[in-house]
Every structure is written in C-alpha cells, then in structure tokens.
Design an enzyme around this catalytic site. Structure first.
Site, PDB file in Angstrom:
ATOM      1  N   LYS A   1      87.941  14.888  -1.737  1.00 55.72           N
ATOM      2  CA  LYS A   1      87.193  14.040  -2.680  1.00 55.72           C
ATOM      3  C   LYS A   1      88.069  13.719  -3.883  1.00 55.72           C
ATOM      4  O   LYS A   1      88.395  14.603  -4.685  1.00 55.72           O
ATOM      5  CB  LYS A   1      85.921  14.733  -3.186  1.00 55.72           C
ATOM      6  CG  LYS A   1      85.053  13.744  -3.995  1.00 55.72           C
ATOM      7  CD  LYS A   1      83.994  14.407  -4.824  1.00 55.72           C
ATOM      8  CE  LYS A   1      84.403  14.695  -6.228  1.00 55.72           C
ATOM      9  NZ  LYS A   1      84.796  13.501  -7.025  1.00 55.72           N
TER      10      LYS A   1
ATOM     11  N   CYS B   1      98.095  18.016 -17.456  1.00 57.09           N
ATOM     12  CA  CYS B   1      97.876  19.467 -17.586  1.00 57.09           C
ATOM     13  C   CYS B   1      99.082  20.129 -18.227  1.00 57.09           C
ATOM     14  O   CYS B   1      98.964  21.112 -18.931  1.00 57.09           O
ATOM     15  CB  CYS B   1      97.597  20.072 -16.222  1.00 57.09           C
ATOM     16  SG  CYS B   1      98.905  19.768 -15.038  1.00 57.09           S
TER      17      CYS B   1
ATOM     18  N   GLU C   1      92.349  21.871 -25.004  1.00 57.88           N
ATOM     19  CA  GLU C   1      93.087  20.778 -24.404  1.00 57.88           C
ATOM     20  C   GLU C   1      92.587  19.467 -25.012  1.00 57.88           C
ATOM     21  O   GLU C   1      91.412  19.133 -24.875  1.00 57.88           O
ATOM     22  CB  GLU C   1      92.772  20.782 -22.895  1.00 57.88           C
ATOM     23  CG  GLU C   1      93.924  20.515 -22.032  1.00 57.88           C
ATOM     24  CD  GLU C   1      93.551  20.468 -20.558  1.00 57.88           C
ATOM     25  OE1 GLU C   1      92.359  20.465 -20.194  1.00 57.88           O
ATOM     26  OE2 GLU C   1      94.493  20.419 -19.763  1.00 57.88           O
TER      27      GLU C   1
HETATM   28  P1  NAD Z   1      87.171  17.439 -13.862  1.00 58.75           P
HETATM   29  O1  NAD Z   1      87.109  18.918 -13.745  1.00 58.75           O
HETATM   30  O2  NAD Z   1      86.150  16.763 -14.696  1.00 58.75           O
HETATM   31  O3  NAD Z   1      87.055  16.766 -12.411  1.00 58.75           O
HETATM   32  C1  NAD Z   1      87.950  17.065 -11.369  1.00 58.75           C
HETATM   33  C2  NAD Z   1      87.294  16.764 -10.043  1.00 58.75           C
HETATM   34  O4  NAD Z   1      86.205  17.664  -9.846  1.00 58.75           O
HETATM   35  C3  NAD Z   1      86.722  15.354  -9.917  1.00 58.75           C
HETATM   36  O5  NAD Z   1      86.960  14.890  -8.604  1.00 58.75           O
HETATM   37  C4  NAD Z   1      85.229  15.589 -10.145  1.00 58.75           C
HETATM   38  O6  NAD Z   1      84.418  14.611  -9.551  1.00 58.75           O
HETATM   39  C5  NAD Z   1      85.042  16.936  -9.474  1.00 58.75           C
HETATM   40  N1  NAD Z   1      83.885  17.722  -9.915  1.00 58.75           N
HETATM   41  C6  NAD Z   1      83.201  17.630 -11.075  1.00 58.75           C
HETATM   42  N2  NAD Z   1      82.206  18.555 -11.086  1.00 58.75           N
HETATM   43  C7  NAD Z   1      82.286  19.257  -9.927  1.00 58.75           C
HETATM   44  C8  NAD Z   1      81.556  20.357  -9.363  1.00 58.75           C
HETATM   45  N3  NAD Z   1      80.556  20.923 -10.002  1.00 58.75           N
HETATM   46  N4  NAD Z   1      81.943  20.827  -8.159  1.00 58.75           N
HETATM   47  C9  NAD Z   1      82.992  20.290  -7.504  1.00 58.75           C
HETATM   48  N5  NAD Z   1      83.706  19.235  -7.974  1.00 58.75           N
HETATM   49  C10 NAD Z   1      83.365  18.731  -9.180  1.00 58.75           C
HETATM   50  O7  NAD Z   1      88.655  17.110 -14.335  1.00 58.75           O
HETATM   51  P2  NAD Z   1      89.263  15.688 -14.692  1.00 58.75           P
HETATM   52  O8  NAD Z   1      88.696  15.243 -16.002  1.00 58.75           O
HETATM   53  O9  NAD Z   1      89.176  14.776 -13.516  1.00 58.75           O
HETATM   54  O10 NAD Z   1      90.822  16.068 -14.863  1.00 58.75           O
HETATM   55  C11 NAD Z   1      91.356  16.552 -16.040  1.00 58.75           C
HETATM   56  C12 NAD Z   1      91.513  18.068 -15.980  1.00 58.75           C
HETATM   57  O11 NAD Z   1      92.321  18.429 -14.860  1.00 58.75           O
HETATM   58  C13 NAD Z   1      92.245  18.613 -17.186  1.00 58.75           C
HETATM   59  O12 NAD Z   1      91.623  19.793 -17.644  1.00 58.75           O
HETATM   60  C14 NAD Z   1      93.644  18.929 -16.637  1.00 58.75           C
HETATM   61  O13 NAD Z   1      94.343  19.916 -17.348  1.00 58.75           O
HETATM   62  C15 NAD Z   1      93.330  19.354 -15.258  1.00 58.75           C
HETATM   63  N6  NAD Z   1      94.520  19.213 -14.407  1.00 58.75           N
HETATM   64  C16 NAD Z   1      95.196  20.337 -14.011  1.00 58.75           C
HETATM   65  C17 NAD Z   1      96.356  20.232 -13.242  1.00 58.75           C
HETATM   66  C18 NAD Z   1      97.127  21.453 -12.789  1.00 58.75           C
HETATM   67  O14 NAD Z   1      97.911  21.320 -11.852  1.00 58.75           O
HETATM   68  N7  NAD Z   1      96.934  22.614 -13.395  1.00 58.75           N
HETATM   69  C19 NAD Z   1      96.816  18.961 -12.878  1.00 58.75           C
HETATM   70  C20 NAD Z   1      96.106  17.842 -13.295  1.00 58.75           C
HETATM   71  C21 NAD Z   1      94.956  17.978 -14.045  1.00 58.75           C
END
Ligand code: NAD
Length: 511
Positions: free
Chosen positions: A195, A304, A404
C-alpha cells in the site's frame, strides 16, 4: 519575512504537466481492478495544483481480496519454490524495465510529491540499483550446517521465506522506499500486499505494471490503494499476514506494534528521526557547511534523514551559522519541473502549516530566526513552498530540537566539550542517523562509538549504498533494510537435527 535575497525558479512553461490524470487501479491476483463500489480519490500536484492522479479507493473488500491472493500464492508455493536463480533473473528484468521507464516514473514522482525532477530521476536510478542488488542476494541465499555435533549428528539451519508480507510506504520517497522492501521480500521468496501513501500512489502502480511485464506470477505482488484506515490497518492485523514492513511516522509505527501484538506478527519499522550533525572547531568548515545545507534542504527537509539539528562547537558556531545562511540563499527553490531546481514544493497545505507552527513555537520559546521563517511565494506556482529557515539559539528543551519538523528548518545548538556534544546528540527519543565533522580521527571514532544512531556519517552526510544496512535505534524503528540484513528481515530460521545411523540411545529403559 523578506524572500528577495533567495534563489527562486518561477513556473516553467508547463509542457510536462499532464493533459489527463494518471488512472491508478488496484493490482489483485494479477488483475487491474477498480474498487467494488467505484469510489476514487484524487491527487493534485502540490507545486501546480493540477489534477495528476485519479486512483481507485480501496476498502475492506479489496484489501481482503489482495491478502487472500498473496496467501494462496505463497501456500501453493509458486514463488517460494521458484529457484534463487529464476527469482534473480526476474528481479534483474524489473531493474531493466525501471531503467527503460525512468522518465515516466520520475515525472509522476515529481508531479505527486513536489520533489525536483533531477532528484526524482536520481532516485529512480537508485531504485533500479536496489532491484539489481536484491537479485544478487536471491542467488546467494543460504543457511548454515553444523558438522561437529558428534559423528552421528548433522545440524542444518535453513532460511525460509517468512510468508506473506504487508508493505506500507510513505509519501516522501515513494518509489525508492518500496524498492528498499519489495525486491528483498521477493528475493527471499515472500509474497506481498503493498500500500503506497494516499498522497503518492502512481509510481507504485507503475511498478506493478513493470512486475507484470517482467513475468511475475499473478498474486505474488498485490497493490491496494487507499488510506491507513481501513486498508493499512487491515493489512497489519489480518491473520493471514505473516509480517509487516512499514516506513512512516513513529506515531503510526507504534499503533502498528500495538495492533500486531495480538497475532505476534513480525514487524519491521523505519520511522522518524531528529538527526544531529556535530561540528567540532577543527572541522573542514566549508565542507561541513555545504553538507549541512544539503542535509536540511534535500527533499525540502521532508526526509527521515534530515540533518535538522546541528550541534556546533561554540568558538565556530557563528562562523558556521553565517556560512550556512549564505549558502542557503544560493539554493534554487521553485518549480520542481525545472532541471535546475534543487528544492521543490511541500507535500500538502496541512503539512506546510505544521512546519510553520513549529517555527513560530520555536521563536516563542526563545530561538532566533536568522533566515526565512515563513511560507515562500514562487511566481506562477501554488502557495505550497516554505522558505529555507535557520534558527539559532536553540536549546535541547525546545520542541523544535526534539520533534520532527519535516521541513526546510535548521536548528543550531552549541556545545563546549566533547562530552557535552555527545549528551546533546543523544538527547532525543529518535536514533536514526548522526554525523560528526572533525579533522581528528580519534574525535570521529569516539563519537561514532558513543552516539546512539543506526547510521553514523563522519565528514559526510546522507551517502547511501545498497550494500549497507539502514535503520534506526530507539524510536526510529525496528530491524534493518538494505545489505544482507535487509534480506534477513524476510526470512525465518528453521533448525533441522538429523541423526546418522541408528545410534539414538533409548529413553525408556528395559526392566
Ligand atoms: P505516515 O505514518 O502518516 O503514513 C505512512 C503510511 O502508513 C501511509 O501509507 C499511510 O496511509 C499508512 N497508515 C496510516 N495509518 C495507518 C495505520 N493505522 N495502519 C497502517 N498503515 C497506516 O507517514 P508519512 O507522513 O507518509 O511519512 C512521513 C514519516 O515517515 C516521517 O515521520 C518520516 O520520518 C518517516 N520516514 C521514515 C523513513 C525511514 O527509513 N526511517 C523513511 C521515510 C520516511
């Protein structure tokens, strides 16, 4: 705040903007499907406000169907029983198709995410390399043998695919992050449900097209489009799923751990970061200043690995800050479609407000805004840009130093002694990455040992290699991606103990 002394790139002629939106559908059991109830969601380009994608909106029915297909395909053994050689051949074919379609993928990535086209091209190239690297692992996959357990015993340690993997990805590096997971899962022999973020679905759908073209059997990879609720949530709780691989926010990562506790699925998490770069007075200040600017503005800070906290030795703090501000003014912000742009648009108006609230709160807490500090207007484009922003006088008790921000906002903290620098660097709930700048190798080595971060860069920032594992300590995650560790995440260990000959002593003694 004035923005007249920044480098801005106005709207280009718009030739690359699509006349028609990309139509994204679910991929379930080898078939492209609309949602059962016909509902869709739309994505507008953050920089231009143009409709770029119309996607089927998944619900429980589509998610269930995708999980059933992945489970059946795994249990029937189509993919897990394919040889490493054949898995590898398929992954290499996918890498070639990614290279062939690089322009198309990069354009959609830019249109949906707002990132610069030159950066998107590099990311797609990097993603193809990950598919190639995972292909090499598929052929070298092996366990262990123990031949010194006694003359009548042979021990084997088999590595088996863990089963059905749910892969959930964020919006900031959509194609790169799915490529940090999916080829490794496939190399291991897993089947998957994927997803993408609701903000950036298109390039994962294009990847699905390439997987089908490469000849991946139906049902091995299934893609469901939609929101965290209900799609992501069901993918992480369903009894037929063996593992969850998630990249996203720490808040959702924690919710996933709580939700999976009932079934004790394996969970692999790549979460947020509040990454420090420590600059000692003996550092190459020019090199450090350039890397600091790269670390904070790359991907508009929506990264990130954003180097969002710099911790500078007091004697050189003002000099470093001034150099960073001078370089910040030279970074071209503007139309992501222009080849010279280095920083594009912010992902959504809500996220832009969140960035701005962090900056206002920091000023309220006593930080000094040295550059930027507000939204950025770029001629002919949407109001979805943020000024390069530098805050000095930040202390580690301020929210801006702990949370963040996920925007182009740099916090400058100061230290006097080595121990103070380490204390400040480790004073965060996160532990994703960290950097040290010093010409003294002992300083670099001691910092590397004492800092609590999954990746440490010394005299550099944000290099990455398929061969080197990546992941976080503390609240930045669980497990590792990339390198051979990235493959291990998708493997189960099975121990086999084989007796040679009839030498087993009876347990029941004859009376
Ligand atoms: P997010 O957590 O809001 O969403 C990520 C994904 O999870 C999306 O596809 C979303 O639809 C899905 N999601 C949301 N609620 C969910 C649930 N309850 N169960 C399962 N899936 C769910 O994150 P975002 O805003 O898309 O991305 C930004 C975040 O990602 C930042 O905190 C960033 O640091 C982190 N990030 C981490 C890395 C890493 O490698 N450590 C890399 C990129 C981004």
């Amino acid at each position: 705040m004035t923005q007249h002394d920044l480098t801005l790139i106005s709207a280009t002629d718009g030739a690359a903007l699509p006349q028609e939106p990309f139509l994204a559908r679910h991929l379930i059991d080898g078939q492209w499907r609309e949602s059962a109830d016909g509902t869709v969601f739309e994505r507008h380009s953050p920089a231009h406000g143009v409709l770029v994608t119309r996607a089927a909106l998944g619900g429980i029915a589509e998610t269930e169907a995708a999980i059933v297909a992945a489970r059946r395909t795994f249990d029937e053994g189509v993919w897990p029983s394919t040889s490493g050689k054949d898995r590898s051949t398929l992954l290499l074919r996918v890498a070639e198709l990614i290279d062939r379609d690089r322009e198309r993928i990069a354009l959609m990535e830019t249109l949906e995410s707002g990132k610069p086209i030159s950066q998107a091209r590099a990311e797609i190239e990097g993603a193809a390399d990950l598919w190639r690297y995972a292909a090499s692992l598929a052929r070298s996959l092996h366990g262990d043998s123990h031949n010194a357990l006694g003359s009548d015993m042979l021990g084997l340690v088999l590595k088996e695919p863990i089963g059905v993997a749910s892969i959930v990805t964020p919006w900031n590096f959509p194609f790169l992050i799915v490529s940090q997971k999916l080829p490794f899962a496939l190399a291991a022999g897993c089947t998957a449900i994927v997803k993408p973020s609701e903000l950036t679905p298109a390039t994962t759908v294009i990847l699905g097209e390439l997987l089908m073209e490469a000849g991946l059997p139906a049902g091995v990879v299934n893609i469901v489009l939609g929101y965290g609720q209900p799609v992501g949530a069901l993918m992480t709780t369903h009894g037929d799923v063996d593992m969850v691989s998630f990249t996203g926010s720490t808040a959702v990562g924690k919710a996933i751990v709580a939700a999976t506790s009932a079934s004790l699925k394996k969970v692999s998490l790549e979460l947020g970061g509040k990454n420090p770069q420590v600059v000692f007075a003996d550092a190459d200040i020019d090199a450090a200043a350039d890397a600091i600017v790269f670390g904070i503005y790359f991907n508009a800070g929506e990264c990130c690995n954003s180097g969002s906290r710099i911790i500078v030795q007091r004697d050189v703090a003002e000099d470093v800050t001034e150099r960073v501000i001078a370089l910040s003014r030279k970074v071209p912000f503007g139309d992501p479609l222009h080849p010279d742009t280095q920083v594009g648009a912010i992902i959504s108006p809500e996220h832009q407000s969140k960035i701005d609230s962090h900056v206002k709160a920091a000023a309220g807490d006593g930080a000094t805004i040295r550059l930027g500090g507000g939204p950025l207007n770029v001629n002919g484009l949407n109001d979805q840009f943020y000024q390069p922003t530098v805050l000095s006088g930040v202390t580690s008790d301020m929210a801006v130093a702990r949370e963040e921000v996920f925007g182009p906002v740099l916090s400058v903290l100061e230290f006097s002694t080595f121990d103070e620098a380490i204390t400040l660097a480790n004073d965060a709930a996160y532990g994703l990455s960290a950097g040290v700048w010093s010409e003294n190798v002992h300083t670099c080595l001691e910092f590397t040992r004492r800092v609590r971060a999954g990746t440490v860069w010394t005299n550099t920032w944000m290099d990455g290699f398929a061969e080197l594992p990546f992941g976080g300590m503390k609240e930045s995650g669980l497990g590792r991606e990339l390198g051979r560790y990235g493959l291990e995440e998708y493997l189960e260990v099975k121990t086999v103990q084989m007796r040679i000959g009839r030498t087993r002593a009876p347990w029941v003694h004859a009376r």
